[in-house]
Design a protein around this motif. Structure first.
Motif, short mmCIF file in Angstrom:
data_model
loop_
_atom_site.label_atom_id
_atom_site.label_comp_id
_atom_site.label_asym_id
_atom_site.label_seq_id
_atom_site.Cartn_x
_atom_site.Cartn_y
_atom_site.Cartn_z
N UNK A 247 0.81 -1.23 0.00
CA UNK A 247 0.00 0.00 0.00
C UNK A 247 0.83 1.26 0.00
N UNK A 248 2.00 1.23 -0.67
CA UNK A 248 2.87 2.41 -0.68
C UNK A 248 2.23 3.60 -1.39
N UNK A 249 1.28 3.35 -2.28
CA UNK A 249 0.66 4.45 -3.03
C UNK A 249 -0.56 5.03 -2.32
N UNK A 250 -0.90 4.52 -1.14
CA UNK A 250 -2.03 5.07 -0.37
C UNK A 250 -1.67 6.48 0.07
N UNK A 251 -2.61 7.43 -0.12
CA UNK A 251 -2.32 8.83 0.17
C UNK A 251 -2.94 9.27 1.49
N UNK A 252 -2.25 10.22 2.14
CA UNK A 252 -2.71 10.73 3.43
C UNK A 252 -2.20 12.16 3.56
N UNK A 253 -2.79 12.92 4.47
CA UNK A 253 -2.38 14.29 4.72
C UNK A 253 -0.91 14.34 5.11
N UNK A 254 -0.18 15.30 4.54
CA UNK A 254 1.26 15.40 4.80
C UNK A 254 1.59 15.58 6.27
N UNK A 255 0.71 16.23 7.04
CA UNK A 255 0.96 16.41 8.46
C UNK A 255 0.92 15.07 9.19
N UNK A 256 0.09 14.15 8.72
CA UNK A 256 0.01 12.82 9.34
C UNK A 256 1.29 12.03 9.10
N UNK A 257 1.90 12.22 7.93
CA UNK A 257 3.15 11.51 7.64
C UNK A 257 4.19 11.84 8.70
N UNK A 258 4.32 13.12 9.04
CA UNK A 258 5.28 13.51 10.07
C UNK A 258 4.87 12.95 11.43
N UNK A 259 3.56 12.96 11.72
CA UNK A 259 3.09 12.46 13.01
C UNK A 259 3.26 10.97 13.19
#
Length: 537
Positions: A247-259
């Motif tokens: 699922x590497x192509x699953x997208x999410x809010x950039x702020x969540x990536x840092x969190x």
């Protein structure tokens, strides 16, 4: 000139950071999938870093990148195999370049003597490679996605031009709609004004959706960072393991990536250290000597789900029962789920010894607190002897929520609607009483708090009080408020520095009245209610 220098440094930091991340990811993948194209990608990245550092006069970075480039060039020209020792040395060079980059951005450059040892090792490696006979056919054919790697960190995003075009078009249409509305309000009828307003409202919603899409990034770069983590840890722990990404192509809010970065690091470290057995133990248990970790991501309605599973030893429930007994609990009456919850207690560890990786009982507690800060949930399922799966569920975006507004005195507060289970009237015999308490709700005890007392709100108590029943994970508690205002969308804003550590509050929003409303931190309120219930016996 000073401003231009600052812009140059910002561009250099972003591009060099991306190139170093790309080099690290390809080096880790090179061990399992050796091919010429991967090696060329690393060489090109090293050359770019060297050139950019040289142009800005950063001699330390230039020297390390230059000798790293020599090693890569020798491997390419002589078509030599890349061994595990070569990858370890090259990764050490990437780490050093990252340290040097951090130093120059802070306005200091490390003495060349600090890098002399690494530079000497790289030169020795280069000389050793030149003495070897060249070999043909060492590398496999490159895969299609071999060089499509690279994670991006920081406060910048690369946005598809088509998305920007769509935002520009919607902005233009909104400007036209605003002009039309002004004209209709001057000369038109109420019906015409309502029609134009509805059209502008539709355009505004479309624009909001497009802006939210711009913030969405794939989780692949975040996941791929842990390939290096697993590689390094298995060498320290003398274990064998592979990390499978799904699922590497699953997208999410950039702020969540840092969190999610810190909790995922703790989970991967715990899985390798506590979860996986040594090759000898795995063979004795009838398993493959090399353990497998699977890190996957997928969407559920309104949520991102991230799972990390391993095929290791699973939780040792006998040890958890011992820990429960030490904490004054009755392990004989505890369910499997309650035993698994112990893992998240601060300071609790089932490790027999403290290592440099884990064993101090801080990992899983940090995971839960970090995920709850993202308004998410953590759950764990384990089967002794077969493995463990930890599941993180977080909202797709941190920029907005559906909120439920409540009133206390003259103030309005917002609760995340997803945490609101139901609302009921506070019994008359509890009206006006101070302090926390217990209610009976359909045969179950429900601890409750008075929001007025939690936040120190002054003013007379309302003639009629309500209880908002909140739920998060497996916990429930009530919150006594003066008024219920209903649900609606809320755009979240961070708290100022003075209010950042205010207990029970996670953010703020602008209310429909134009005033500021505080967004309440449900997990903290629940923990407070449960602690007070325990104190009441």
């Amino acid at each position: 000139m000073e401003l231009d220098r600052e812009r140059l440094l910002a561009t250099f930091a972003e591009e060099s950071g991306e190139l170093l991340t790309e080099m690290e990811e390809i080096l880790v993948s090179l061990e399992e999938h050796p091919d010429q194209e991967r090696l060329r990608s690393i060489f090109r990245a090293a050359h770019s870093v060297k050139g950019a550092a040289g142009a800005l006069g950063f001699s330390g970075m230039t020297d390390v990148a230059h000798v790293l480039e020599d090693v890569l060039e020798t491997l390419l020209e002589r078509r030599l195999p890349v061994s595990d020792e070569h990858v370890t040395l090259l990764l050490a060079a990437v780490d050093r370049l990252r340290e040097l980059l951090r130093a120059v951005l802070e306005g200091r450059e490390r003495p060349a003597e600090e890098d002399a040892g690494l530079v000497a090792r790289l030169r020795d490696c280069c000389e050793s490679l030149r003495r070897q006979e060249s070999r043909r056919g060492v590398y496999a054919r490159p895969e299609e996605s071999a060089v499509e790697v690279g994670g991006r960190r920081g406060r910048t995003l690369r946005v598809d031009v088509e998305k920007l075009d769509r935002i520009a078009i919607l902005t233009g249409e909104l400007a036209i709609a605003r002009t039309r509305l002004a004209q209709v309000l001057s000369t038109g009828t109420a019906e015409e004004a309502q029609e134009v307003h509805c059209e502008a409202d539709r355009l505004h919603e479309e624009l909001q959706e497009e802006v939210m899409r711009v913030r969405m990034v794939p989780v692949g770069p975040l996941f791929r960072q842990h390939l290096r983590t697993v590689r390094d840890l298995t060498r320290v722990e003398r274990k064998w393991a592979r990390l499978v990404l799904e699922g590497e192509d699953v997208e999410v809010d950039t702020a969540l990536v840092e969190g999610l970065r810190e909790p995922l690091l703790h989970l991967v470290r715990n899985a390798v250290d506590h979860g996986l057995e040594t090759p000898e133990e795995r063979r004795a248990a009838g398993k493959e000597a090399c353990g497998t970790l699977v890190l996957r991501a997928f969407h559920e309605p309104g949520s991102l789900v991230v799972e990390l599973s391993d095929d290791g030893r699973g939780l040792r429930y006998a040890r958890l029962r011992e820990k429960a007994h030490e904490l004054g609990m009755d392990p004989g009456r505890m369910t499997v789920e309650e035993l698994e919850e112990l893992v998240f207690l601060p300071g609790l560890s089932t490790a027999e010894a403290v290592t440099e990786v884990s064993g101090r009982g801080v990992g899983m507690d940090v995971v839960r607190r970090s995920v709850e800060a993202l308004r998410g949930l953590v759950s764990l399922h384990s089967e002794e002897g077969k493995g463990t799966t930890v599941t993180l569920r977080v909202p797709l975006t941190l920029a907005s929520i559906q909120g439920f507004s409540v009133g206390v005195g003259e103030e309005t507060y917002v609760l995340p609607l997803a945490a609101v289970r139901e609302c009921l009237e506070l019994p008359a015999d509890r009206h006006g009483q101070s302090g926390a308490g217990l209610l009976s709700l359909r045969g179950r005890s429900l601890p409750y708090l008075r929001l007025r007392e939690v936040l120190g709100v002054d003013g007379p108590v309302s003639a009629r009080e309500s209880v908002v029943v909140l739920g998060h994970g497996g916990s429930r508690a009530g919150l006594v408020v003066d008024a219920l205002y209903g649900e609606g969308p809320c755009v979240l804003k961070p708290l100022g520095r003075l209010f950042r550590h205010l207990p029970g509050v996670s953010g703020s929003t602008i209310l429909g009245s134009g005033r500021v409303g505080l967004v309440l931190d449900v997990p903290t309120l629940l923990r407070t209610a449960i602690r007070q219930r325990a104190a009441m016996g």
